[in-house]
Design an enzyme around this catalytic site. Sequence first.
Site, PDB file in Angstrom:
ATOM      1  CB  CYS A 124       5.190   7.681  -0.025  1.00  0.00           C
ATOM      2  SG  CYS A 124       5.670   9.288   0.605  1.00  0.00           S
ATOM      3  CG  HIS A 125       2.788   5.226  -2.118  1.00  0.00           C
ATOM      4  ND1 HIS A 125       3.315   6.453  -2.436  1.00  0.00           N
ATOM      5  CD2 HIS A 125       1.549   5.448  -1.659  1.00  0.00           C
ATOM      6  CE1 HIS A 125       2.407   7.390  -2.181  1.00  0.00           C
ATOM      7  NE2 HIS A 125       1.340   6.820  -1.718  1.00  0.00           N
ATOM      8  N   GLY A 126       6.300   2.330  -0.488  1.00  0.00           N
ATOM      9  CA  GLY A 126       7.099   1.117  -0.401  1.00  0.00           C
ATOM     10  C   GLY A 126       7.916   0.730  -1.626  1.00  0.00           C
TER      11      GLY A 126
END
Lengths: 160, 414
Positions: A124-126
């Site tokens: 999703c956001h690393g």
Amino acid sequence: MLFIATGAAAAVGAGAVAWPLINQMNPDASSIAAGAAVEVDLSAIKEGQIVTIKWRGNPIFVRHRTKKEIEDAQNANLGEMRDPQTDAARVKKPEWLVLIGVCTHLGCIPQGHDGQYDGWLCHCHGSVYDTSGRIRQGPAPRNLEVPAYTFLSDTKLSVG
Amino acid sequence: MSGPSTFVPKSALGRWFESRLPVMGLVHSSFVAYPTPRNLNYWWTFGAILSFMLGAQIITGVVLAMHYTPHVDMAFNSVESIMRDVNWGWFLRYAHANGASMFFIAVYVHMLRGLYYGSYKAPREVLWILGVIIYLLMMATGFMGYVLPWGQMSFWGAKVITNLFSAIPFVGDTITTWLWGGYSVDNPTLNRFFSLHYLLPFMIAGVVILHVWALHVVGQNNPDGVEVKNVEKDTVPFTPYATIKDSFAVVVFLILYAWFIFFTPNFLGEADNYIMANPLVTPPHIVPEWYYLPFYAILRAVPNKLLGVCALFGAILILAFLPWLDTSRVRSGKYRPAFKVFFWLFVLCALGLGYLGAQPPDDGPVLAARILSLYYFGFFLVILPLLGLFETPKTPPASIADAVLGKGASGANH
């Protein structure tokens, strides 16, 4: 005097009525009851394998770590971690890593055997987690949470 | 809404009723006799378009609720049954889902119009802030509505957005559990979102009434940003002038709306939302609805969770402070040459953030989002305050009549 007494009674009354209206949104009795412990059969989990079970609506990762994964987790440099924690503090038996599989950033499920530490990667956001589930890179603020669990026997685990 | 009405109903029954509840006089003074600046352009029709969209969403929403079941085991199938079994269900659902997008298209045009023409400046600060509140309520409503079909994007969107609150220090986890009503997004969450999704549009309608009230107290801004000085020369009555123009604009807007509904109803949606919610599988690429993308890009541009969430909410809340951040004495952007440039850069910046919000969080897009986020905040916090001090604006016309009919038309010597 009458004004103050009336005002005080009204304030207490408003608070007393507001609380049920607010508290009704918290988990109800059935949700809490459904959150009781679950059992996992460890004999079916091979070395290197991650098994996901569901507890309280969330995934629980049970990872049977390989020797290399254990060594990587134990030898990692705590100084470069955002949420420093030794591997020993996160496991009861080094070969079994048990985690709540919810990214501490915004709640996605990280992908196992992925990311540069071969632990988990949240797409999703690393956020990148290592083989101990510790946050190493990306926006997540904390390590993957370790749930309460006990070994009922050598092959049986109880989570919750 | 603009002072005592001089309206006298023609019929005896009308006069009898009016002396007991002067509602016809209120409508007459607000939407018939109300003076509107004669220089208004088509950007001023979006208020009417937005009112229409709110009505359309409430009507389609109320009938959809007659067929929808807010339960995790049944929600997804009830939406599919609306699409396949309910008479005209496909039309009602597509009208409602695309209606949300059309509502946001219109509100973004409306906000940018206000930004360009300085509609937030004194004496319209309260009017503007009421608009920001409506926008916030719209975002909350849209978000909860998107959760109801209980597809994969519904579920994971709900999970990510509710997790934003877990960034609050100390009480974050308690608040998130309270929002969920459980240990994760689950049936209680869906149930309460349905309840609130039904409630919020009526709250929006309430704030819209305040918004229109405030508008009618201070009067409309206009493209030249000069106040009405002479009602006879500077304004025309709302009916027929604004009513007809607004109606025409609504019809044109409906063509676009109908095109989406009938020709490409899923263009603005996500294919993943036709997969039923699965709490154990996160889709490989989570994106919110298009109208949240710029803010999502700002969230992801910040490498720290708490600061990222602050930036996301700050990007919206900063709008409420706009009346005091813009220091220029000239209201309309039409007479502000430097402001114009920065304004259009801001529009490009917002579009760019929207594009980046839909990209995977790789290094390149994140770096670009950081640069654009800096411009987004810089526009409000640095450029607008300084521009008022350093910019040399052109001289606006003395009156609206001058602007429309040429210099001297206002009859300075009357």
